[in-house]
Design a protein around this motif. Structure first.
Motif, PDB file in Angstrom:
ATOM      1  N   ASP A 166       0.821  -1.212   0.000  1.00 31.27           N
ATOM      2  CA  ASP A 166       0.000   0.000   0.000  1.00 31.27           C
ATOM      3  C   ASP A 166       0.858   1.265   0.000  1.00 31.27           C
ATOM      4  O   ASP A 166       0.389   2.329  -0.400  1.00 31.27           O
ATOM      5  CB  ASP A 166      -0.926   0.021   1.220  1.00 31.27           C
ATOM      6  CG  ASP A 166      -2.000  -1.056   1.149  1.00 31.27           C
ATOM      7  OD1 ASP A 166      -2.296  -1.527   0.021  1.00 31.27           O
ATOM      8  OD2 ASP A 166      -2.526  -1.433   2.215  1.00 31.27           O
ATOM      9  N   HIS A 167       2.096   1.161   0.461  1.00 35.69           N
ATOM     10  CA  HIS A 167       2.989   2.319   0.519  1.00 35.69           C
ATOM     11  C   HIS A 167       4.008   2.337  -0.623  1.00 35.69           C
ATOM     12  O   HIS A 167       4.916   3.155  -0.635  1.00 35.69           O
ATOM     13  CB  HIS A 167       3.731   2.345   1.863  1.00 35.69           C
ATOM     14  CG  HIS A 167       2.803   2.568   3.014  1.00 35.69           C
ATOM     15  ND1 HIS A 167       2.061   1.567   3.578  1.00 35.69           N
ATOM     16  CD2 HIS A 167       2.468   3.696   3.678  1.00 35.69           C
ATOM     17  CE1 HIS A 167       1.318   2.052   4.556  1.00 35.69           C
ATOM     18  NE2 HIS A 167       1.545   3.354   4.643  1.00 35.69           N
ATOM     19  N   GLY A 200       3.916   2.786  -4.416  1.00 37.00           N
ATOM     20  CA  GLY A 200       3.138   3.118  -5.618  1.00 37.00           C
ATOM     21  C   GLY A 200       3.622   2.389  -6.855  1.00 37.00           C
ATOM     22  O   GLY A 200       2.823   1.872  -7.636  1.00 37.00           O
ATOM     23  N   GLU A 201       4.921   2.323  -7.031  1.00 37.22           N
ATOM     24  CA  GLU A 201       5.466   1.661  -8.222  1.00 37.22           C
ATOM     25  C   GLU A 201       5.168   0.174  -8.194  1.00 37.22           C
ATOM     26  O   GLU A 201       4.747  -0.411  -9.180  1.00 37.22           O
ATOM     27  CB  GLU A 201       6.977   1.893  -8.319  1.00 37.22           C
ATOM     28  CG  GLU A 201       7.586   1.336  -9.587  1.00 37.22           C
ATOM     29  CD  GLU A 201       9.068   1.630  -9.686  1.00 37.22           C
ATOM     30  OE1 GLU A 201       9.745   0.923 -10.453  1.00 37.22           O
ATOM     31  OE2 GLU A 201       9.560   2.549  -9.004  1.00 37.22           O
ATOM     32  N   SER A 253       2.769  -1.344  -6.497  1.00 29.53           N
ATOM     33  CA  SER A 253       1.325  -1.540  -6.619  1.00 29.53           C
ATOM     34  C   SER A 253       0.880  -1.413  -8.069  1.00 29.53           C
ATOM     35  O   SER A 253       0.060  -2.190  -8.544  1.00 29.53           O
ATOM     36  CB  SER A 253       0.582  -0.529  -5.757  1.00 29.53           C
ATOM     37  OG  SER A 253       0.877  -0.728  -4.391  1.00 29.53           O
ATOM     38  N   THR A 254       1.428  -0.416  -8.757  1.00 32.05           N
ATOM     39  CA  THR A 254       1.098  -0.236 -10.172  1.00 32.05           C
ATOM     40  C   THR A 254       1.540  -1.456 -10.963  1.00 32.05           C
ATOM     41  O   THR A 254       0.795  -1.980 -11.790  1.00 32.05           O
ATOM     42  CB  THR A 254       1.773   1.030 -10.728  1.00 32.05           C
ATOM     43  OG1 THR A 254       1.304   2.149  -9.988  1.00 32.05           O
ATOM     44  CG2 THR A 254       1.466   1.221 -12.191  1.00 32.05           C
TER      45      THR A 254
END
Length: 120
Positions: free
Chosen positions: A25-26, A28-29, A31-32
């Motif tokens: 969740d922390h 971004g890369e 998660s993407t």
């Protein structure tokens, strides 16, 4: 090699954020990347399912060569020409509409070649 690069990226992310544990969740890369991977997997599974369905349909299809008398062949060609169809299409429509009666009789109700019931 890609896994090593991803682990190195995760280690750099942890070092940069000062976190002790990795949390998607922390990141971004990450998660993407994970969403994109899941999307690609879903697309691949969907394509495979569609392909498998086409294969099942193909197994149910019947490919046949039909020999008709000259008179019957002329009638089919004339009907096809008037309807703007090929003789194969007219024969396919005939067979799609054929029904077998309880007494074993085969019949086709009157229809207009090229017209699909239900307006399809």
């Amino acid at each position: 090699m890609a896994r090593l690069a991803e682990w190195q990226r995760v280690a750099a992310h942890l070092a940069a954020t000062g976190a002790d544990t990795y949390d998607t969740d922390h990141d971004g890369e990450g998660s993407t990347w994970a969403r994109e991977r899941d999307d690609r997997r879903a697309q691949a599974l969907g394509a495979y399912a569609a392909h498998a369905e086409r294969r099942r349909e193909e197994r149910d299809e019947l490919h046949s060569e039909v020999w008709l008398s000259a008179a019957a062949g002329r009638r089919i060609r004339a009907v096809a020409e008037r309807a703007g169809l090929t003789p194969h299409e007219v024969l396919a429509q005939l067979t799609e509409r054929a029904s077998l009666g309880e007494d074993g009789t085969l019949s086709v109700a009157p229809f207009v070649p090229g017209h699909v019931p239900g307006g399809e």
